[in-house]
Motif scaffolding. Structure first.
Motif, PDB file in Angstrom:
ATOM      1  N   GLU A  73       0.819  -1.203   0.000  1.00 26.48           N
ATOM      2  CA  GLU A  73       0.000   0.000   0.000  1.00 26.48           C
ATOM      3  C   GLU A  73       0.857   1.258   0.000  1.00 26.48           C
ATOM      4  O   GLU A  73       0.525   2.246  -0.669  1.00 26.48           O
ATOM      5  N   ALA A  74       1.979   1.222   0.715  1.00 28.02           N
ATOM      6  CA  ALA A  74       2.847   2.394   0.767  1.00 28.02           C
ATOM      7  C   ALA A  74       3.496   2.667  -0.585  1.00 28.02           C
ATOM      8  O   ALA A  74       3.718   3.814  -0.963  1.00 28.02           O
ATOM      9  N   TYR A  75       3.793   1.613  -1.325  1.00 28.11           N
ATOM     10  CA  TYR A  75       4.408   1.802  -2.652  1.00 28.11           C
ATOM     11  C   TYR A  75       3.418   2.410  -3.637  1.00 28.11           C
ATOM     12  O   TYR A  75       3.781   3.217  -4.499  1.00 28.11           O
ATOM     13  N   GLY A  76       2.161   2.047  -3.530  1.00 24.65           N
ATOM     14  CA  GLY A  76       1.151   2.591  -4.436  1.00 24.65           C
ATOM     15  C   GLY A  76       1.114   1.840  -5.753  1.00 24.65           C
ATOM     16  O   GLY A  76       1.365   0.646  -5.827  1.00 24.65           O
ATOM     17  N   GLU A  77       0.797   2.572  -6.817  1.00 23.99           N
ATOM     18  CA  GLU A  77       0.712   2.029  -8.172  1.00 23.99           C
ATOM     19  C   GLU A  77      -0.313   0.896  -8.283  1.00 23.99           C
ATOM     20  O   GLU A  77      -0.232   0.052  -9.170  1.00 23.99           O
ATOM     21  N   GLY A  78      -1.274   0.869  -7.354  1.00 20.24           N
ATOM     22  CA  GLY A  78      -2.328  -0.129  -7.433  1.00 20.24           C
ATOM     23  C   GLY A  78      -1.930  -1.519  -6.975  1.00 20.24           C
ATOM     24  O   GLY A  78      -2.676  -2.480  -7.206  1.00 20.24           O
ATOM     25  N   LEU A  79      -0.784  -1.663  -6.304  1.00 20.54           N
ATOM     26  CA  LEU A  79      -0.357  -2.999  -5.879  1.00 20.54           C
ATOM     27  C   LEU A  79      -1.308  -3.599  -4.852  1.00 20.54           C
ATOM     28  O   LEU A  79      -1.548  -4.813  -4.849  1.00 20.54           O
ATOM     29  N   GLU A  80      -1.830  -2.751  -3.967  1.00 20.41           N
ATOM     30  CA  GLU A  80      -2.704  -3.281  -2.925  1.00 20.41           C
ATOM     31  C   GLU A  80      -4.050  -3.738  -3.474  1.00 20.41           C
ATOM     32  O   GLU A  80      -4.788  -4.460  -2.798  1.00 20.41           O
ATOM     33  N   GLU A  81      -4.379  -3.345  -4.702  1.00 25.14           N
ATOM     34  CA  GLU A  81      -5.655  -3.728  -5.298  1.00 25.14           C
ATOM     35  C   GLU A  81      -5.555  -4.972  -6.173  1.00 25.14           C
ATOM     36  O   GLU A  81      -6.562  -5.442  -6.702  1.00 25.14           O
ATOM     37  N   LYS A  82      -4.364  -5.493  -6.362  1.00 23.34           N
ATOM     38  CA  LYS A  82      -4.202  -6.665  -7.223  1.00 23.34           C
ATOM     39  C   LYS A  82      -4.820  -7.908  -6.583  1.00 23.34           C
ATOM     40  O   LYS A  82      -4.866  -8.041  -5.363  1.00 23.34           O
ATOM     41  N   ASP A  83      -5.272  -8.785  -7.438  1.00 25.41           N
ATOM     42  CA  ASP A  83      -5.833 -10.062  -6.982  1.00 25.41           C
ATOM     43  C   ASP A  83      -4.750 -10.842  -6.241  1.00 25.41           C
ATOM     44  O   ASP A  83      -3.617 -10.958  -6.725  1.00 25.41           O
ATOM     45  N   GLU A  84      -5.091 -11.373  -5.074  1.00 27.51           N
ATOM     46  CA  GLU A  84      -4.090 -12.024  -4.230  1.00 27.51           C
ATOM     47  C   GLU A  84      -4.581 -13.386  -3.757  1.00 27.51           C
ATOM     48  O   GLU A  84      -5.752 -13.559  -3.411  1.00 27.51           O
ATOM     49  N   ILE A  85      -3.668 -14.344  -3.766  1.00 30.25           N
ATOM     50  CA  ILE A  85      -3.916 -15.655  -3.170  1.00 30.25           C
ATOM     51  C   ILE A  85      -2.979 -15.801  -1.980  1.00 30.25           C
ATOM     52  O   ILE A  85      -1.768 -15.604  -2.101  1.00 30.25           O
ATOM     53  N   LEU A  86      -3.538 -16.137  -0.839  1.00 28.39           N
ATOM     54  CA  LEU A  86      -2.770 -16.226   0.399  1.00 28.39           C
ATOM     55  C   LEU A  86      -2.477 -17.694   0.714  1.00 28.39           C
ATOM     56  O   LEU A  86      -3.366 -18.553   0.626  1.00 28.39           O
ATOM     57  N   ALA A  87      -1.234 -17.986   1.044  1.00 25.52           N
ATOM     58  CA  ALA A  87      -0.838 -19.362   1.338  1.00 25.52           C
ATOM     59  C   ALA A  87       0.079 -19.388   2.553  1.00 25.52           C
ATOM     60  O   ALA A  87       0.957 -18.530   2.705  1.00 25.52           O
ATOM     61  N   LEU A  88      -0.137 -20.360   3.411  1.00 25.47           N
ATOM     62  CA  LEU A  88       0.703 -20.584   4.585  1.00 25.47           C
ATOM     63  C   LEU A  88       1.752 -21.636   4.201  1.00 25.47           C
ATOM     64  O   LEU A  88       1.419 -22.807   4.002  1.00 25.47           O
ATOM     65  N   ASN A  89       3.001 -21.193   4.102  1.00 21.73           N
ATOM     66  CA  ASN A  89       4.058 -22.048   3.561  1.00 21.73           C
ATOM     67  C   ASN A  89       4.815 -22.778   4.680  1.00 21.73           C
ATOM     68  O   ASN A  89       4.662 -22.472   5.859  1.00 21.73           O
ATOM     69  N   LYS A  90       5.648 -23.725   4.264  1.00 17.78           N
ATOM     70  CA  LYS A  90       6.464 -24.563   5.148  1.00 17.78           C
ATOM     71  C   LYS A  90       5.582 -25.413   6.072  1.00 17.78           C
ATOM     72  O   LYS A  90       5.853 -25.560   7.276  1.00 17.78           O
ATOM     73  N   ALA A  91       4.520 -25.966   5.468  1.00 19.44           N
ATOM     74  CA  ALA A  91       3.592 -26.778   6.257  1.00 19.44           C
ATOM     75  C   ALA A  91       4.226 -28.079   6.717  1.00 19.44           C
ATOM     76  O   ALA A  91       3.693 -28.733   7.630  1.00 19.44           O
ATOM     77  N   ASP A  92       5.347 -28.478   6.135  1.00 23.48           N
ATOM     78  CA  ASP A  92       5.980 -29.734   6.529  1.00 23.48           C
ATOM     79  C   ASP A  92       6.687 -29.635   7.877  1.00 23.48           C
ATOM     80  O   ASP A  92       7.087 -30.654   8.450  1.00 23.48           O
ATOM     81  N   THR A  93       6.818 -28.421   8.404  1.00 19.99           N
ATOM     82  CA  THR A  93       7.545 -28.240   9.663  1.00 19.99           C
ATOM     83  C   THR A  93       6.638 -28.240  10.880  1.00 19.99           C
ATOM     84  O   THR A  93       7.137 -28.203  12.022  1.00 19.99           O
ATOM     85  N   LEU A  94       5.286 -28.277  10.699  1.00 15.90           N
ATOM     86  CA  LEU A  94       4.347 -28.218  11.822  1.00 15.90           C
ATOM     87  C   LEU A  94       3.296 -29.307  11.662  1.00 15.90           C
ATOM     88  O   LEU A  94       3.060 -29.823  10.563  1.00 15.90           O
TER      89      LEU A  94
END
Length: 345
Positions: A263-284
């Motif tokens: 959001e601080a950078y601007g240029e519409g980055l915060e509005e882009k379509d996003e997929i959220l993933a929790l990584n390193k699932a093999d460690t827990l």
């Protein structure tokens, strides 16, 4: 090949050639009159976007580009030869920015796209063009129009369909290595990736380009860490894959840190379509992962996918989600085709 995404170069077009001062001298022609030809036009500075390039490293060693000037005119009304245009080949996605970095002069986003940035000077007039009813033997001529010159910045913004974002050591390089042939460097320490990496993902008979962006830290938009230099590469990505390290003490705060920088950078980055993933699932274990997913969902408003780039767990689900965001019509059409009864029509 070393990666370089910005370079400063000097460009100058060709100046126009001088016009000629000449008079027709021929047997049995007493008053031949002036016949000096015009000078040739100087060469233009042309930028062209070509495929097969993904770095500006060549401009580190060659920084001055000067187009040839036009040739001078000659007798018998001969116009001088024009200077050859100088074509500077750059990667697709290159922006040409003014010396003060305040204005974008050109943005080359398609293969084969060309732009004339500096025009060569016109040739000077020969003395034949100065002849009038009262001045039958002019001796003046034009010296040609001067060249244009300037310093410009070249900035490369990679063209990718999916951009990997996250804090340093979030497992982005491991993930892109698992789904592409990028061969990104992997290490158990922050800032292993110091430059963007591109890879082609092949999934379910489709292909898309994924970019591994160096990790962001708090204050990156103001220059902290590697700074915002590589945030520009995310501008052209259609979808962001946000990886959060499951081993972080506060996954919600980790997610918020990256979102704040976008959001601080601007240029519409915060509005882009996003997929959220929790990584390193093999460690827990599964119980801990479920708790972390609940915490992350409360902060982000969406349920994160569980994935492990190291073991491949959940990778298929992430790629399916990316395909759905990149080409929802094709995905829905494929599902309809699979679920429907066979028909010859």
């Amino acid at each position: 090949m070393h990666f370089l995404d910005q370079a400063k170069i000097f460009i100058r077009s060709g100046s126009g050639g001088p016009g000629a001062v000449s008079f027709r001298r021929e047997k049995f022609v007493e008053y031949g009159g002036p016949d000096g030809g015009d000078g040739g036009k100087g060469g233009d500075i042309v930028f062209e976007a070509v495929e097969g390039l993904n770095t500006l490293i060549d401009f580190r060693y060659t920084q001055h580009f000067k187009a040839p000037r036009g040739k001078g005119g000659a007798g018998r009304n001969q116009t001088g030869a024009g200077g050859k245009d100088l074509v500077i080949k750059v990667p697709v996605g290159t922006q040409i920015i003014s010396d003060d970095r305040e204005h974008v002069l050109a943005d080359l986003t398609e293969v084969g796209q060309q732009i004339v940035l500096l025009r060569g000077g016109d040739g000077g007039r020969g003395n034949a063009s100065y002849k009038t009813s009262t001045n039958r033997a002019p001796r003046q001529h034009g010296t040609g129009w001067p060249a244009e010159e300037m310093w410009v910045w070249l900035r490369l913004k990679l063209l990718a369909d999916v951009g990997l974002v996250g804090l340093p050591n979030a497992g982005k390089s491991t993930f892109i290595n698992a789904v592409t042939n990028a061969n990104a460097k992997v290490g158990a320490y922050p800032f292993t990736t110091l430059q963007p990496k591109l890879g082609v993902v092949q999934h379910k008979q489709r292909e898309f380009v994924m970019a591994d962006i160096p990790g962001l830290i708090e204050g990156a938009a103001e220059g902290a860490g590697i700074g915002d230099r590589f945030l520009g590469h995310i501008e052209r990505c259609r979808v962001l894959l946000h990886l959060v390290d499951a081993n972080e003490e506060d996954v919600a705060e980790t997610y918020r840190t990256v979102r704040d920088e976008l959001e601080a950078y601007g240029e519409g980055l915060e509005e882009k379509d996003e997929i959220l993933a929790l990584n390193k699932a093999d460690t827990l274990d599964d119980e801990m992962l479920a708790a972390l997913a609940d915490e992350l969902e409360q902060e982000a408003g969406v349920r994160p996918l569980i994935v492990s780039g190291a073991t491949g767990k959940g990778v298929e689900q992430v790629l399916d989600a990316l395909l759905e965001r990149l080409d929802p019509q094709a995905s829905s059409g494929e599902e309809a085709e699979d679920s429907g009864d066979w028909s010859p029509l």
